[in-house]
Design a protein around this motif. Structure first.
Motif, PDB file in Angstrom:
ATOM      1  N   PHE A 267       8.653  -6.537  -5.440  1.00 46.62           N
ATOM      2  CA  PHE A 267       7.528  -6.052  -6.217  1.00 46.62           C
ATOM      3  C   PHE A 267       6.794  -4.932  -5.479  1.00 46.62           C
ATOM      4  N   ASN A 268       6.583  -5.170  -4.171  1.00 50.08           N
ATOM      5  CA  ASN A 268       5.838  -4.161  -3.414  1.00 50.08           C
ATOM      6  C   ASN A 268       6.614  -2.879  -3.262  1.00 50.08           C
ATOM      7  N   THR A 269       7.925  -2.979  -3.129  1.00 51.09           N
ATOM      8  CA  THR A 269       8.704  -1.778  -2.863  1.00 51.09           C
ATOM      9  C   THR A 269       9.078  -1.033  -4.126  1.00 51.09           C
ATOM     10  N   PHE A 270       9.357  -1.771  -5.212  1.00 52.14           N
ATOM     11  CA  PHE A 270       9.977  -1.097  -6.352  1.00 52.14           C
ATOM     12  C   PHE A 270       9.136  -1.097  -7.619  1.00 52.14           C
ATOM     13  N   LEU A 271       8.319  -2.107  -7.811  1.00 53.75           N
ATOM     14  CA  LEU A 271       7.809  -2.303  -9.160  1.00 53.75           C
ATOM     15  C   LEU A 271       6.327  -1.971  -9.336  1.00 53.75           C
ATOM     16  N   LYS A 272       5.576  -2.089  -8.261  1.00 60.45           N
ATOM     17  CA  LYS A 272       4.147  -1.941  -8.523  1.00 60.45           C
ATOM     18  C   LYS A 272       3.840  -0.462  -8.703  1.00 60.45           C
ATOM     19  N   PRO A 273       2.847  -0.166  -9.492  1.00 64.36           N
ATOM     20  CA  PRO A 273       2.539   1.253  -9.709  1.00 64.36           C
ATOM     21  C   PRO A 273       2.116   1.886  -8.388  1.00 64.36           C
ATOM     22  N   GLY A 274       2.724   2.994  -8.086  1.00 63.42           N
ATOM     23  CA  GLY A 274       2.435   3.628  -6.795  1.00 63.42           C
ATOM     24  C   GLY A 274       3.292   3.086  -5.672  1.00 63.42           C
TER      25      GLY A 274
ATOM     26  N   ASN B 158      12.324   3.656 -12.449  1.00 60.82           N
ATOM     27  CA  ASN B 158      11.866   4.129 -13.736  1.00 60.82           C
ATOM     28  C   ASN B 158      12.482   3.284 -14.835  1.00 60.82           C
ATOM     29  N   ILE B 159      11.841   2.176 -15.153  1.00 58.45           N
ATOM     30  CA  ILE B 159      12.340   1.383 -16.282  1.00 58.45           C
ATOM     31  C   ILE B 159      11.291   1.406 -17.380  1.00 58.45           C
ATOM     32  N   ASP B 160      11.726   1.079 -18.610  1.00 59.66           N
ATOM     33  CA  ASP B 160      10.815   1.217 -19.743  1.00 59.66           C
ATOM     34  C   ASP B 160       9.713   0.160 -19.675  1.00 59.66           C
ATOM     35  N   GLY B 161       8.660   0.422 -20.386  1.00 62.32           N
ATOM     36  CA  GLY B 161       7.440  -0.369 -20.274  1.00 62.32           C
ATOM     37  C   GLY B 161       7.613  -1.826 -20.600  1.00 62.32           C
ATOM     38  N   ARG B 162       8.423  -2.096 -21.633  1.00 64.23           N
ATOM     39  CA  ARG B 162       8.565  -3.488 -22.067  1.00 64.23           C
ATOM     40  C   ARG B 162       9.227  -4.313 -20.981  1.00 64.23           C
ATOM     41  N   THR B 163      10.321  -3.753 -20.434  1.00 62.72           N
ATOM     42  CA  THR B 163      11.032  -4.489 -19.378  1.00 62.72           C
ATOM     43  C   THR B 163      10.133  -4.672 -18.165  1.00 62.72           C
ATOM     44  N   MET B 164       9.385  -3.605 -17.834  1.00 64.11           N
ATOM     45  CA  MET B 164       8.503  -3.697 -16.678  1.00 64.11           C
ATOM     46  C   MET B 164       7.483  -4.806 -16.879  1.00 64.11           C
ATOM     47  N   GLY B 165       6.921  -4.843 -18.085  1.00 61.59           N
ATOM     48  CA  GLY B 165       5.932  -5.882 -18.346  1.00 61.59           C
ATOM     49  C   GLY B 165       6.511  -7.268 -18.185  1.00 61.59           C
ATOM     50  N   LEU B 166       7.696  -7.477 -18.789  1.00 62.08           N
ATOM     51  CA  LEU B 166       8.347  -8.792 -18.701  1.00 62.08           C
ATOM     52  C   LEU B 166       8.608  -9.177 -17.249  1.00 62.08           C
ATOM     53  N   THR B 167       9.113  -8.220 -16.486  1.00 59.78           N
ATOM     54  CA  THR B 167       9.484  -8.544 -15.103  1.00 59.78           C
ATOM     55  C   THR B 167       8.255  -8.899 -14.283  1.00 59.78           C
ATOM     56  N   VAL B 168       7.233  -8.073 -14.448  1.00 61.49           N
ATOM     57  CA  VAL B 168       6.052  -8.343 -13.625  1.00 61.49           C
ATOM     58  C   VAL B 168       5.446  -9.687 -13.984  1.00 61.49           C
ATOM     59  N   LYS B 169       5.442  -9.982 -15.276  1.00 55.82           N
ATOM     60  CA  LYS B 169       4.912 -11.291 -15.690  1.00 55.82           C
ATOM     61  C   LYS B 169       5.741 -12.421 -15.100  1.00 55.82           C
ATOM     62  N   GLY B 170       7.089 -12.220 -15.100  1.00 54.58           N
ATOM     63  CA  GLY B 170       7.948 -13.273 -14.567  1.00 54.58           C
ATOM     64  C   GLY B 170       7.809 -13.450 -13.071  1.00 54.58           C
TER      65      GLY B 170
END
Lengths: 245, 489
Positions: B362-369, B375-387
């Motif tokens: 999460f810290n390296t790849f997914l969090k903003p900044g 670069n993945i689409d918003g829906r997938t990003m939302g699902l992943t972060v929630k999971g």
């Protein structure tokens, strides 16, 4: 003072019983070995009523030894461990294990013999045609003499009821089962007194010189076939020349 | 028990009964009847006398005669009779006298003899270890310690495992030895041959194929008739109705796909084409594996061709993955591959490491900044972060699939057109095929080595990963200024 003397007597009696059992075990080994030699010949062309009778007698002898040994070993083992004179407890346990193994061995031989006797009955004349020609000629006289020479080591003559084969088998089966249940001695606690490979080193040279020729005989037979050896019965010396050709 | 039939010549057992005999319960009796007929002095195989050094031993039979007798008796062809005869020898009903380790029926003047019924193979009385121990001890006494190497191994093994019974074994062996000495000499030869043949069948030495290799003991009897119960029929019905309800692909479609796969991978399959330089399983030379390993400099042309076939092939070949990562580094878009690998690690790794890995990812790849933001689409990003709030092994599956497809549809084609790849195609080598003589093959077998230890390989991979992670860390501007690297003077 009296108590001490009594316990010495007990120790001596026990020692006597233990040596008796040892000798009985050796006798049992002898008898089972002879029985197996005879059982190998069932169904072969050296089979006959003589063989079957000898087998019955050997079996009866084995039965007497087994029952006697059983009767003597069980009280030796079921005595309480705290009794005096139990230094030979290890030895007695060892004998128990060996006796059980011997009984199982005899049991297997008896089962096999009974099967074979059923398959090759000798009631009719032409049943002899069914006996497999294995190349052995009748040679069980020596073996049966050896078996007959085995004596039970106890002096008292016991009532001998010679059972026939089937009842003998059932009796031995019951005996083995009962032995396994009655005295619980773990098999793994007994250690062998013989090291490995020792028995091959002790040999009597005179007897063994004979045996080496057995292997040689079996190998040499190829040469004989090829060179067409002539009168082999007569020329013990002549065969040296046969080999050289 | 066919005790009443043993003496009378029966109708010969049918071919199917006997030729199909590989297990021994119902058909055992027919085989034994057959052997009894075979040794019949009048109508069986003619026996001769074997002339040895000082005696004659009767009842020896010829391989040729046996074969001829089986052919006439069972009315089969010579090949079938040969096979049947070999089976009789392999089971131990007949034993060869000359080459006693090879249990086959040779149809010439090789000699055989019938085995005594005590030593016939019986399913109820399998050859016990204790009998074998007694036999070995007796043989030891007779031959004064000169046993064959496989016999010595068995002896040592049995001495270790049957130690409590060993005294009995030695006693019985000595007694049997003395008892056997009471017999006449030709009998002793015969008995010795018989017993040796019995144990060769039941404890075969190396390279002897006896018929006793019947596999594991099964709990159900394979010869017993299977009674069809109501429950079995009901279950079969359910299974078949479910099978019908499934949607099926037309066989023409699936077969086309299969044929396409086979044609594309034809040259890469070791069964359809001989691999160059040589198949290591056949020639015992591991050059093929070394040329295709992860750390080799120049890959083989065949591997490079395989990478072109699909993105998945490129990724699954370790050398190909190295090449792809090199390309990505040049393009400065290595974060996709790094995320993919991190997700794979989490998916296949230890459960205890999952929370820590998920935090790192999460810290390296997914969090903003994030430093290596993917670069993945918003829906997938939302699902992943929630999971990732309650991470489990498969939280990153959706994101991983997305990244994979991205790499496959976009980066892969750029890779194929890139100078990295084209250069590799030019440089790839075609190894020369090996031609080994027999002596060289044996030398190869002797020189087989276990290769590089997997622990070392794993350590190398870890080091490389650490180096890559260090290289990919975001450049600390302050540190660079401090060391005067950014200074334009």
């Amino acid at each position: 003072m009296n108590r001490w003397r009594r316990s010495v007597d007990e120790i001596q009696a026990r020692k006597r019983q233990v040596t008796e059992c040892e000798r009985a075990l050796e006798a049992l080994c002898k008898v089972t070995a002879c029985f197996q030699q005879m059982a190998i010949s069932i169904g072969s062309n050296s089979d006959g009523s003589f063989l079957r009778e000898e087998m019955d007698e050997t079996r009866a002898l084995a039965h007497r030894i087994c029952t006697g040994l059983h009767r003597r070993l069980v009280p030796l083992l079921t005595e309480r461990v705290t009794e005096p004179g139990q230094e030979d407890r290890l030895q007695v346990e060892r004998m128990w294990v060996l006796f059980l193994t011997g009984l199982e061995n005899l049991q297997q031989d008896l089962h096999k013999a009974s099967d074979l006797i059923d398959r090759f009955p000798l009631k009719q004349r032409n049943d002899r045609r069914a006996l497999v020609n294995t190349g052995a000629s009748d040679g069980v006289t020596g073996v049966s003499a050896r078996a007959a020479s085995v004596q039970t080591p106890w002096l008292a003559v016991e009532v001998a009821q010679n059972p026939d084969l089937k009842t003998h088998i059932t009796q031995i089966d019951a005996l083995v089962k009962e032995m396994l249940q009655k005295v619980s001695i773990p098999f793994w606690a007994v250690e062998a007194t013989q090291e490995a490979w020792v028995e091959g080193a002790q040999s009597q040279d005179a007897a063994h010189d004979q045996d080496e020729t057995l292997e040689e005989m079996m190998v040499v037979s190829e040469d004989d076939q090829m060179s067409g050896c002539c009168q082999p019965l007569n020329c013990k010396l002549g065969c040296m020349f046969c080999l050289s050709t | 028990m066919t005790s009443c039939e043993a003496g009378n010549p029966l109708h010969p057992p049918t071919q199917t009964e006997l030729l199909g005999t590989s297990s021994m319960s119902d058909d055992q009796i027919t085989v034994e009847v057959f052997v009894v007929e075979m040794q019949d002095p009048k109508s069986g195989v003619k026996g001769a006398d074997q002339k040895l050094n000082v005696t004659i031993i009767p009842h020896v039979i010829n391989g040729q005669d046996i074969l001829a007798w089986i052919v006439t008796k069972m009315k089969v062809t010579t090949e079938e009779a040969q096979a049947f005869g070999t089976m009789l020898v392999a089971y131990g009903y007949i034993y060869p006298l000359q080459n006693h380790r090879k249990l086959v029926l040779v149809p010439d003047s090789t000699l055989y003899r019938f085995q005594t019924p005590y030593f016939w193979p019986m399913q109820k009385w399998p050859a016990e270890d204790i009998d074998y121990a007694i036999y070995l001890a007796r043989r030891n006494i007779r031959k004064k310690g000169m046993l064959e190497p496989y016999e010595q191994q068995h002896y040592d093994n049995l001495h270790k495992w049957m130690n409590p019974k060993w005294d009995f074994i030695v006693m019985q062996a000595t007694e049997q030895y003395k008892a056997s000495k009471e017999r006449k000499k030709p009998d002793r030869v015969v008995l010795d041959c018989q017993e040796r043949a019995y144990w060769i069948v039941h404890r075969p030495p190396r390279r002897t194929h006896s018929a006793m290799d019947y596999g594991l003991d099964r709990l159900i009897d394979p010869n017993a008739e299977e009674v069809l119960t109501f429950d079995m029929v009901r279950r079969t019905n359910i299974f078949l109705t479910q099978a019908l309800m499934r949607s099926a692909v037309k066989s023409s479609v699936s077969l086309t796909a299969f044929v396409k796969y086979v044609t594309t991978h034809h040259n890469h399959d070791p069964f359809l084409t001989t691999p160059v330089p040589s198949n290591p399983w056949i020639t015992d030379s591991d050059e093929f594996w070394q040329l295709n390993s992860r750390s080799v400099d120049i890959p083989t042309k065949l591997s490079v061709e395989r990478w072109v076939l699909s993105f998945w092939e490129l990724i699954s070949d370790p050398r190909g993955r190295v090449d792809f990562k090199l390309f990505l580094k040049k393009e400065h878009s290595a974060e996709n591959m790094a995320f993919y690998e991190a997700a794979e690690e989490m998916r296949w790794g230890a459960a205890s490491a999952i929370p820590e890995k998920s935090q790192f990812i999460f810290n390296t790849f997914l969090k903003p900044g994030a430093p290596r933001w993917i670069n993945i689409d918003g829906r997938t990003m939302g699902l992943t972060v929630k999971g990732l709030v309650v991470p489990h092994r498969y939280v990153l599956d959706a994101a991983q699939t997305h990244i994979f497809l991205l790499m496959k549809k976009d980066t892969f084609y750029r890779y194929l057109k890139s100078p990295v790849h084209k250069d590799m195609q030019k440089r790839a080598l075609v190894p020369a095929p090996h031609v080994f003589t027999d002596a060289q093959l044996e030398a190869n077998v002797r020189n087989r080595n276990p290769g590089i230890s997997p622990i070392l390989l794993w350590q190398q991979e870890e080091e490389e990963k650490a180096a890559a992670a260090a290289a990919a860390r975001p450049i600390d501007v302050k540190a660079m200024v401090a060391t005067n690297k950014l200074d334009r003077k």
